[in-house]
Structures are given as C-alpha cells and as structure tokens.
Design an enzyme around this catalytic site. Sequence first.
Site: not given
Length: 130
Positions: A1-3, A73
Amino acid sequence: MPLLKMDLIKNQYQPEEIKHLMQLSFDVAKETLNLPDRDRFQIVTQHEDYEICFQDVGLGYERTNKALFFTVLSTPRPMPAKKAFTKKLVEVLEKEANVRPQDVIISFATNHAEDWSFGEGKNHFLDGSL
C-alpha cells in the site's frame, strides 16, 4: 500500500520511458516491500526546470536534468526492507533504464493504516474490509 511518487524535470523523459520507470519502481517495491500484485499506487509529477532543485548535500554528486526524486509514502517498514528497496531500485534503474545512480534520490515518509481511504469515503483498514 505504499504510494510511490516520482518527481522529475519536465521533458527529460518520453511518456513510454516514464511508464517504464513506473513499472520498474513498482516491480522493485513489490519484491522488496512484499506487495501484492494490485497494490499499486503511483503518481508522477513533472516540474519546470526552475521549479525543482536536486543538490547533493555536500556528497559531491553531480546531478543531471534527468534526476528522479522518489518519495515512498508507506506504513512503517523494517529498515532492511527500506535498504533493499533503495539499493535494488538504483541498480534496476541503471541497468534497465540507463538512469545514473547519482540521479536517483529516495525518501521514505511514514503514515499508518488508519490514514488511508481507498474510495467511497470508507476507512478500509478501520472498518475491517482490508
């Protein structure tokens, strides 16, 4: 789920090259940060050359206009995973996209699962749907 965010100077890469850089960075994140196939969130922002500055913090790096700034992120990641990501990303970008290692800057920023909503205004981690 990192951006995965990638900032670069406008007109330094063609659209197909940018897509390739995005795919390479996702593949590295998938491998080193243990992401599932569809856990892909990426944003590329192109800036005018006067809107971005990539200096070297006194390390002696000479950067080109093809420099890339990656911001990851993510929820907290173990230090070995972060180190693996940064090392592997630079290696892959050099080998597969001819990006100079000195032109790759990477920064991790941490948030938490409760900070994410993936649609419909729902807090998917908080309501148990993820």
